[in-house]
Design a protein around this motif. Sequence first.
Motif, PDB file in Angstrom:
ATOM      1  N   PRO B 315       0.806  -1.232   0.000  1.00 52.50           N
ATOM      2  CA  PRO B 315       0.000   0.000   0.000  1.00 52.50           C
ATOM      3  C   PRO B 315       0.841   1.285   0.000  1.00 52.50           C
ATOM      4  CG  PRO B 315      -0.965  -1.592   1.469  1.00 52.50           C
ATOM      5  CD  PRO B 315       0.358  -2.178   1.033  1.00 52.50           C
ATOM      6  N   GLU B 316       1.940   1.286   0.746  1.00 57.39           N
ATOM      7  CA  GLU B 316       2.792   2.470   0.777  1.00 57.39           C
ATOM      8  C   GLU B 316       3.419   2.716  -0.599  1.00 57.39           C
ATOM      9  OE1 GLU B 316       5.079   2.424   4.349  1.00 57.39           O
ATOM     10  OE2 GLU B 316       6.193   4.223   3.806  1.00 57.39           O
ATOM     11  N   GLU B 318       2.039   1.794  -3.422  1.00 54.90           N
ATOM     12  CA  GLU B 318       0.934   2.254  -4.275  1.00 54.90           C
ATOM     13  C   GLU B 318       0.662   3.739  -4.057  1.00 54.90           C
ATOM     14  OE1 GLU B 318      -1.833  -1.588  -5.164  1.00 54.90           O
ATOM     15  OE2 GLU B 318      -2.230  -0.548  -3.289  1.00 54.90           O
ATOM     16  N   ARG B 319       0.735   4.160  -2.796  1.00 48.30           N
ATOM     17  CA  ARG B 319       0.533   5.583  -2.521  1.00 48.30           C
ATOM     18  C   ARG B 319       1.636   6.419  -3.172  1.00 48.30           C
ATOM     19  NH1 ARG B 319       2.276   7.701   2.841  1.00 48.30           N
ATOM     20  NH2 ARG B 319       4.106   7.296   1.550  1.00 48.30           N
TER      21      ARG B 319
END
Lengths: 99, 326
Positions: B315-316, B318-319
């Motif tokens: 997720p990090e 992707e951010r």
Amino acid sequence: MTDLDGAALLDIARQTLLADIVPALSGDARFKALMVANAMAIAARQAQYGAVAEPADAAALAAAIRAGLRDGDKDLAQTLLELARARCRISSKTAEKAG
Amino acid sequence: MDDARRAGLAAWLPDSFSIVGMALMSGGAIQQNWQLDVVADGTPHAWVLRTDQPATLSHSRPRAHEFALLQEAFAAGVAVPEPLMLCTDLCVIGTPFFIMRRLDGIAAAHRIVRSESLGGGRLALVAELGRALARIHTIRPASAALAFLSPHPNMPAGMRFVTEMRAHLDVAGVAQPILEWGLRHLERHAPASAEIVLCHNDFRTGNYMVDQTGLTGVLDWEFAGWGDKHEDLGWLCARCWRFGSPHEAGGVGPRAALYAAYEDASGQRVDDDAVRFWEIAATIRWAVIALSQARRHMSGTEPSLELALTGHIVPELERDIMLATS
């Protein structure tokens, strides 16, 4: 016993692990115990925030993006950024603070 | 290493060398590294023996290829563990192996990025990293010793990257709209063809060793291949390989010092836009690798807390991809 939910239980278990058990460990065992603490933190946040709302039809969306059909779609970019941020809230405490 | 393998090794070494110590070093699910101490004519030698795990179906680069990469890098003046001997005869210790000189220093990324003095200080270390990359990139596809590397396809390196990553995502079979968004961005902004050079492809803090005075060696050559020099610069500078440090070049020092040292050593300009392109590519590549590691856990074939946690890095990444592309 209705006021102690899963997230709170994981939280106190993790605090105990970090405060009372990890200091007594070294080397590989310490590294693994810290990984366990990390996993408990993620599970606690998952319990707290609930499941992240995923895009309705991820496969069709992915195909459309690849085909260039969503180029420059600012609303979609914002939606995907919010999706990443929602996942970060669960997966990574530092990421939540940073962005 | 059991007595039979150790005896096989002792018999294979030139007569003047006798083994005085052997110990398995930590890490390596596919490869094993043994600390090997020998004495020849009263002179001690500190070596590392690198081999495959017994009973591992290795899909990674064969030891002979890794040895050839180290030889080419060493000959090009890159700081690497000097490759000394290669043995592909399975009758010696049961697996192919090579021996390299053991380096002093530490590789732990979290220690390196927090230290003001390791590697001679931030500016000195970043400049050494730039010079090391410039030397690696002097190795060109004409090198006969590296004929085993897949030729670079006849397309810009950025488009090769997008094609490869889409193929990985298709094999995995799980729709990843954010990674697709990032790849489409790269497809629309791919730099024009650049000269094709040898790229290390995992040149980041954690994969090189430093002592108090400087860089002692570049490790982990198993992903090396032909590409654009900016691929390595982007991988080193990507936010995901800064280990929480504010310093843009590998978490170690300023980006400008890296570029300056690289340009000085190579005589070639660094294209900042191209490096930024490859930083996004690096973030996508690490996400694709992390997803595949998490799948090994989730599929039940290889239950592992470490692999499961690697999935939560995504997720990090992707951010970072969305912040860089929207």
